[in-house]
Write a protein that holds these residues in place. Sequence first.
Motif, PDB file in Angstrom:
ATOM      1  N   GLN A  84      15.336 -21.479  -9.748  1.00 16.72           N
ATOM      2  CA  GLN A  84      16.059 -21.436 -10.714  1.00 16.72           C
ATOM      3  C   GLN A  84      17.007 -22.825 -10.987  1.00 16.72           C
ATOM      4  N   TRP A  85      17.375 -23.486  -9.880  1.00 16.01           N
ATOM      5  CA  TRP A  85      18.040 -24.748 -10.119  1.00 16.01           C
ATOM      6  C   TRP A  85      16.956 -25.628 -10.932  1.00 16.01           C
ATOM      7  N   THR A  86      15.781 -25.773 -10.386  1.00 16.62           N
ATOM      8  CA  THR A  86      14.820 -26.835 -10.862  1.00 16.62           C
ATOM      9  C   THR A  86      14.529 -26.388 -12.316  1.00 16.62           C
ATOM     10  N   GLU A  87      14.567 -25.234 -12.613  1.00 17.94           N
ATOM     11  CA  GLU A  87      14.333 -24.792 -14.141  1.00 17.94           C
ATOM     12  C   GLU A  87      15.543 -25.389 -14.847  1.00 17.94           C
ATOM     13  N   TRP A 147      15.497 -33.075 -10.916  1.00 14.76           N
ATOM     14  CA  TRP A 147      16.308 -33.446  -9.765  1.00 14.76           C
ATOM     15  C   TRP A 147      15.221 -33.916  -8.517  1.00 14.76           C
ATOM     16  N   CYS A 148      14.150 -33.094  -8.566  1.00 15.16           N
ATOM     17  CA  CYS A 148      13.065 -33.275  -7.310  1.00 15.16           C
ATOM     18  C   CYS A 148      12.189 -34.109  -7.878  1.00 15.16           C
TER      19      CYS A 148
END
Length: 249
Positions: A91-94, A99-100
């Motif tokens: 969810q954070w990556t979406e 970021w990664c």
Amino acid sequence: MWLVLRPEHKIHLSQDAFAQAGIDVIGLALQTVLPKDNVQEIVTQQDFIHTDVIIFTSQMAAQLALPFIGDLPNHTYIYAIGKSTFQTLAQWTEQYPFWCNSHQMIVPPVAQQTSEGILQLPSLQQLAGKRALIIKGERGRSTLTEAMTERGAEVTSCMVYERNALTTPIATQVWELDDIHGVVVTSNEQLQLAYDVYPHSWLCELKWIVVSPRIAQYAHALGIPNHNITVTHGADDAALIERIQQLME
């Protein structure tokens, strides 16, 4: 009826999930989990630029640390222990896709959602010269650190929350010992807390669902007969519900 041992912030969510599956349970908290006072400082002082492996050990570890982690270099690989941890990272990556640096996040197979499971991944076998960061809670298990150090990694722990035993257990509803025929437990720490609070003879008579062979061994060492212990694979509510449904068939 089953007791589901969870930290305080999860007992109502777990009870609701089981209820939706048609299973009556009581959520019982024997400990509370609290963020460290200086989470931002703890996270931002880590050397992410030179870190090759980052392991998030729990959903709370991910939730607390992610807001303070900047874009990671291309050589960094990200691992999640547990389905809910992986979902939080996804969810954070979406929301923040860079970021990664588009690296695939790695999670153990469904049947191995534990520290032992992640250590079996091929990419974590040869770690000579690698730097690893484990984002976790205070007083968490040392299995990952010990195993990865033996494999040649330089391992640092980033502890973003702490677990505290509750003076008085908190339950989602009033219950008595005679109401309970089984207990669901997801860590040795929760199991030990149960033994610190409730009569040992009563606990040994109950059915137990645990989430790893390691916890099963610990339960047996405390006096619970092996025939009363069932191991499931995964500590999320869905995996636990599936196991109870199988036992009810």
